[in-house]
Design an enzyme around this catalytic site. Structure first.
Site, PDB file in Angstrom:
ATOM      1  N   HIS A   1       1.792  -0.833  -1.080  1.00  0.00           N
ATOM      2  CA  HIS A   1       1.201  -1.473  -2.260  1.00  0.00           C
ATOM      3  C   HIS A   1       1.555  -2.948  -2.320  1.00  0.00           C
ATOM      4  CE1 HIS A   1       4.953  -1.398  -4.762  1.00  0.00           C
ATOM      5  NE2 HIS A   1       5.197  -0.259  -4.143  1.00  0.00           N
TER       6      HIS A   1
ATOM      7  N   ASP B   1       1.586  -4.922  -5.124  1.00  0.00           N
ATOM      8  CA  ASP B   1       2.199  -5.444  -6.349  1.00  0.00           C
ATOM      9  C   ASP B   1       3.711  -5.287  -6.335  1.00  0.00           C
ATOM     10  OD1 ASP B   1       1.764  -2.595  -6.629  1.00  0.00           O
ATOM     11  OD2 ASP B   1       2.257  -2.792  -8.757  1.00  0.00           O
TER      12      ASP B   1
ATOM     13  N   ASP C   1       9.939  -4.075  -2.260  1.00  0.00           N
ATOM     14  CA  ASP C   1       9.136  -2.970  -2.798  1.00  0.00           C
ATOM     15  C   ASP C   1       7.822  -3.562  -3.318  1.00  0.00           C
ATOM     16  OD1 ASP C   1       8.182  -0.692  -4.012  1.00  0.00           O
ATOM     17  OD2 ASP C   1       9.653  -0.664  -5.630  1.00  0.00           O
TER      18      ASP C   1
ATOM     19  N   GLU D   1       0.607  -0.170  -8.040  1.00  0.00           N
ATOM     20  CA  GLU D   1       1.416   1.043  -7.886  1.00  0.00           C
ATOM     21  C   GLU D   1       2.566   1.063  -8.876  1.00  0.00           C
ATOM     22  OE1 GLU D   1       4.758   3.534  -6.189  1.00  0.00           O
ATOM     23  OE2 GLU D   1       4.704   1.408  -6.740  1.00  0.00           O
ATOM     24  N   GLU D   2       3.139  -0.109  -9.142  1.00  0.00           N
ATOM     25  CA  GLU D   2       4.330  -0.175  -9.990  1.00  0.00           C
ATOM     26  C   GLU D   2       4.044   0.188 -11.445  1.00  0.00           C
ATOM     27  OE1 GLU D   2       7.198  -0.334  -8.981  1.00  0.00           O
ATOM     28  OE2 GLU D   2       7.282  -1.398  -7.084  1.00  0.00           O
TER      29      GLU D   2
ATOM     30  N   ASP E   1       7.183   3.110   1.670  1.00  0.00           N
ATOM     31  CA  ASP E   1       7.537   2.622   0.337  1.00  0.00           C
ATOM     32  C   ASP E   1       8.887   3.170  -0.115  1.00  0.00           C
ATOM     33  OD1 ASP E   1       7.233   1.292  -2.076  1.00  0.00           O
ATOM     34  OD2 ASP E   1       6.006   2.858  -2.995  1.00  0.00           O
TER      35      ASP E   1
ATOM     36  N   HIS F   1      13.563  -4.005  -7.921  1.00  0.00           N
ATOM     37  CA  HIS F   1      13.177  -4.378  -9.286  1.00  0.00           C
ATOM     38  C   HIS F   1      14.201  -5.256  -9.995  1.00  0.00           C
ATOM     39  CE1 HIS F   1      10.397  -0.573  -9.671  1.00  0.00           C
ATOM     40  NE2 HIS F   1      10.229  -1.222  -8.530  1.00  0.00           N
TER      41      HIS F   1
END
Length: 411
Positions: A78, A80, A141, A175-176, A198, A380
């Site tokens: 992904h 994002d 990520d 995705e997030e 991922d 994150h």
């Protein structure tokens, strides 16, 4: 050929944070900007059928270079990054030959990545690490996953002596925020199975995840001057707290691990008249998952029995299910990934995802999709880091899977 490290560092310069509040797909323009560049890059390295649609989904093909018909494998990541922490103006630091000590990310603000707080750092002594500068997340990520996939495809294009079947590539937005699979066209993708690149640390291989639901609870009260409230006031905050106290005390994220599920109070907003709460409900077993939802309804019913019907309202929405249910009938795809890891010198760490991935949704859409590591840690947040050898091994695993697919034996 661009080095995988340089490729990843270039990707971090794109601000691709997703946003759950826009109602758009992709939810932010930065994702589309990055996807446009990715699509051009895929064409430049020699992939075929490169398509970027209006919703930010990229699909591409590496054609087969063998005559026999073999399963079509896919690799998905992904574009994002998480909205939980800033992804703007990322300034990565490259720490060569890490010595096992503290890493000063930002001296001015005394932001330090310490092995005393993140003991996994000790696993990477002597390796090159990529960290943040303490002000943003890093974006491994899942830009590490994208870098591993693109680098692997470029290598296969430039080394046609490695025999492989048809391979499909997919990059998704959002995705997030749980929307990466919303507009993914499984039929158009045309793979028999796929892998999301991922995961976290080197060796991770995951084919089961939580069953997940979001519960929204509203408590209705009645406000009266507190000096004259006896027998009249109903304080929605106190009523809401009564529900919270009735939930199992130790079935919360801070008490749960492994295959243990939980109820997670993630937001609480209110006053005397009205209080709104949101809970995450999680469990690996479908029957226990259903039991948890029923228990939530049962407790709401008890509150309504005490305070009057309509005092508390409950809305539960299922979010995703455990992909194990769909992958167990095709376990050869997990065996294939495990074999690929071992053949490139990676010890597989097969464990459940205490969360969800695009693969969880895709599995129930007809595309069984286990999850493979991309190498990063502490996603994150400002303490995110990526060991370069782990990223390189993710690429090697992709190459080995491509090489092994023609010999795969289905269940």
């Amino acid at each position: 050929m661009t080095s995988i490290t340089d490729r990843f560092l270039e990707y971090t310069q794109y601000d691709t944070q997703s946003d759950p509040n826009t109602g758009l797909t992709p939810s932010t323009p930065g994702q589309m900007n990055f996807s446009r560049q990715l699509a051009e890059e895929l064409k430049g390295i020699g992939l075929a059928e490169v398509e970027l649609d209006e919703n930010g989904y990229i699909m591409a093909t590496l054609p087969s270079n063998i005559e026999e018909e073999v399963p079509v494998a896919g690799f998905i990541a992904h574009v994002d990054t998480s909205p939980d922490f800033s992804g703007k103006n990322i300034s990565p630091k490259v720490v060569e030959d890490y010595d096992g000590g503290d890493i000063v990310l930002n001296a001015e603000n005394n932001i330090v990545l310490k092995p005393s707080e993140f003991p996994e750092l000790k696993k990477y002594i002597g390796q090159t690490l990529i960290t943040t500068d303490g002000n943003t997340l890093l974006g491994a990520d899942d830009k590490a996953g994208i870098a591993a996939i693109v680098s692997a495809m470029e290598y296969l294009v430039q080394n046609p002596d490695i025999k492989h079947g048809k391979i499909r590539i997919g990059f998704t937005p959002d995705e997030e925020i749980g929307e990466g699979a919303n507009l993914f066209d499984v039929e158009k993708f045309g793979a028999d199975f796929a892998y999301t690149i991922d995961g976290g640390e080197i060796g991770e291989l995951e084919f089961e995840n939580f069953n997940a639901a979001l519960a929204k609870v509203t408590a209705h009260g009645r406000n009266v001057h507190p000096g004259y409230a006896r027998g009249k006031m109903r304080n929605s905050i106190r009523i809401a707290n009564q529900l919270i106290m009735m939930l199992p005390r130790h079935e919360t994220p801070e008490h749960a691990d492994g295959y243990e599920g939980f109820y997670h109070l993630m937001s609480f907003n209110g006053d005397v008249e009205k209080t709104e709460m949101q809970f995450l409900i999680r469990d690996f077993k479908r029957d226990r998952f259903e039991d948890r939802k029923e228990e939530m309804q049962h407790l709401v019913n008890k509150v309504n029995h005490e305070f009057g019907e309509g005092t508390m309202e409950l809305e539960i929405k299922d979010q995703y299910y455990n992909m194990r249910e769909k992958i167990e009938p095709v376990m050869y795809i997990v065996d294939l990934a495990e074999k690929a890891m071992r053949e490139v010198g990676v010890v597989p760490k097969i464990k459940p995802i205490r969360g969800g991935t695009d693969g969880a949704r895709l599995a129930f859409m007809g595309l069984p999709t286990p999850n493979i590591f991309a190498g990063g840690h502490n996603f994150h947040g400002r303490f995110e880091f990526l060991p370069v050898p782990s990223l390189e091994k993710a690429m090697e695993v992709i190459l080995k899977i491509a090489e092994l697919v023609p010999s795969v034996k289905k269940n």
